[in-house]
Motif scaffolding. Structure first.
Motif, mmCIF file in Angstrom:
data_model
loop_
_atom_site.group_PDB
_atom_site.id
_atom_site.type_symbol
_atom_site.label_atom_id
_atom_site.label_comp_id
_atom_site.label_asym_id
_atom_site.label_seq_id
_atom_site.Cartn_x
_atom_site.Cartn_y
_atom_site.Cartn_z
ATOM 1 N N ILE A 140 -40.700 -4.764 24.356
ATOM 2 C CA ILE A 140 -40.263 -4.843 22.966
ATOM 3 C C ILE A 140 -40.301 -3.430 22.412
ATOM 4 O O ILE A 140 -41.340 -2.767 22.461
ATOM 5 C CB ILE A 140 -41.165 -5.788 22.159
ATOM 6 N N CYS B 57 -38.748 -3.522 16.640
ATOM 7 C CA CYS B 57 -39.256 -4.872 16.361
ATOM 8 C C CYS B 57 -39.578 -5.008 14.869
ATOM 9 O O CYS B 57 -40.229 -4.146 14.280
ATOM 10 C CB CYS B 57 -40.508 -5.128 17.201
ATOM 11 N N CYS C 49 -39.709 -14.405 19.274
ATOM 12 C CA CYS C 49 -39.817 -14.316 20.725
ATOM 13 C C CYS C 49 -41.044 -15.031 21.290
ATOM 14 O O CYS C 49 -40.980 -15.625 22.367
ATOM 15 C CB CYS C 49 -39.855 -12.861 21.163
ATOM 16 N N ASP D 48 -32.297 -7.329 18.732
ATOM 17 C CA ASP D 48 -32.069 -6.872 20.109
ATOM 18 C C ASP D 48 -33.074 -5.816 20.566
ATOM 19 O O ASP D 48 -32.715 -4.822 21.189
ATOM 20 C CB ASP D 48 -30.638 -6.327 20.271
ATOM 21 N N CYS D 49 -34.365 -6.059 20.274
ATOM 22 C CA CYS D 49 -35.379 -5.093 20.693
ATOM 23 C C CYS D 49 -36.119 -5.529 21.950
ATOM 24 O O CYS D 49 -37.029 -4.836 22.393
ATOM 25 C CB CYS D 49 -36.359 -4.802 19.556
ATOM 26 N N CYS D 50 -35.742 -6.643 22.566
ATOM 27 C CA CYS D 50 -36.315 -7.078 23.840
ATOM 28 C C CYS D 50 -35.367 -6.611 24.943
ATOM 29 O O CYS D 50 -34.281 -7.163 25.123
ATOM 30 C CB CYS D 50 -36.484 -8.595 23.872
ATOM 31 N N CYS E 271 -36.779 -14.240 25.232
ATOM 32 C CA CYS E 271 -37.137 -13.343 24.126
ATOM 33 C C CYS E 271 -35.906 -12.560 23.680
ATOM 34 O O CYS E 271 -35.643 -12.434 22.481
ATOM 35 C CB CYS E 271 -38.268 -12.405 24.524
ATOM 36 N N CYS F 85 -34.002 -12.733 19.927
ATOM 37 C CA CYS F 85 -34.359 -11.571 19.106
ATOM 38 C C CYS F 85 -33.216 -11.204 18.166
ATOM 39 O O CYS F 85 -32.115 -10.885 18.615
ATOM 40 C CB CYS F 85 -34.711 -10.373 19.991
#
Length: 115
Positions: A5, A9, A15, A91-93, A84, A88
């Motif tokens: 992550i 975030c 997630c 889109d930080c995973c 996740c 999200c």
């Protein structure tokens, strides 16, 4: 490879409940192999260190949610894509380039977490 992550975030928490391995934790929360898995007794971490499955490990992030690479299987054996990343909103995973694993290795990790 495991998912991580990023600093983007927003701490929405979408997630965390999606992870079949319970590998996602809120920032500042300690983690353990036994959380949400059937693992008991001694476990060998990715770096070769042996720990008890119940042992609480230091959080990997304080300000944002984080994923324990020792428990992340990219949802292999559960879903067709990492859940996740699918949920999200920012889109930080993303794939964690520090942990290169094959599908076979990820499936073996899944089998160890869910005996």
């Amino acid at each position: 490879m495991a998912i991580k992550i990023t600093d983007e975030c927003i701490n929405c928490g979408a997630c965390e409940p999606e992870c079949p391995n319970n590998a996602i934790y809120e920032g500042g929360v300690e983690w353990a192999f036994a959380d949400g898995t059937t693992v008991r007794g001694e476990v060998i971490m990715m770096d070769g260190t042996a720990v008890d499955a119940e042992q609480r490990m230091a959080p990997l992030a304080v300000d944002t949610y984080y994923i324990s690479p020792n428990k992340c299987t990219e949802c292999q054996g559960f879903h067709e894509e990492p859940q996740c990343a699918a949920v999200c909103p920012v889109d930080c995973c993303v794939p964690d380039e520090m942990y290169q694993e094959t599908i076979e290795e990820l499936l073996a990790k899944k089998d160890k977490l869910h005996v």
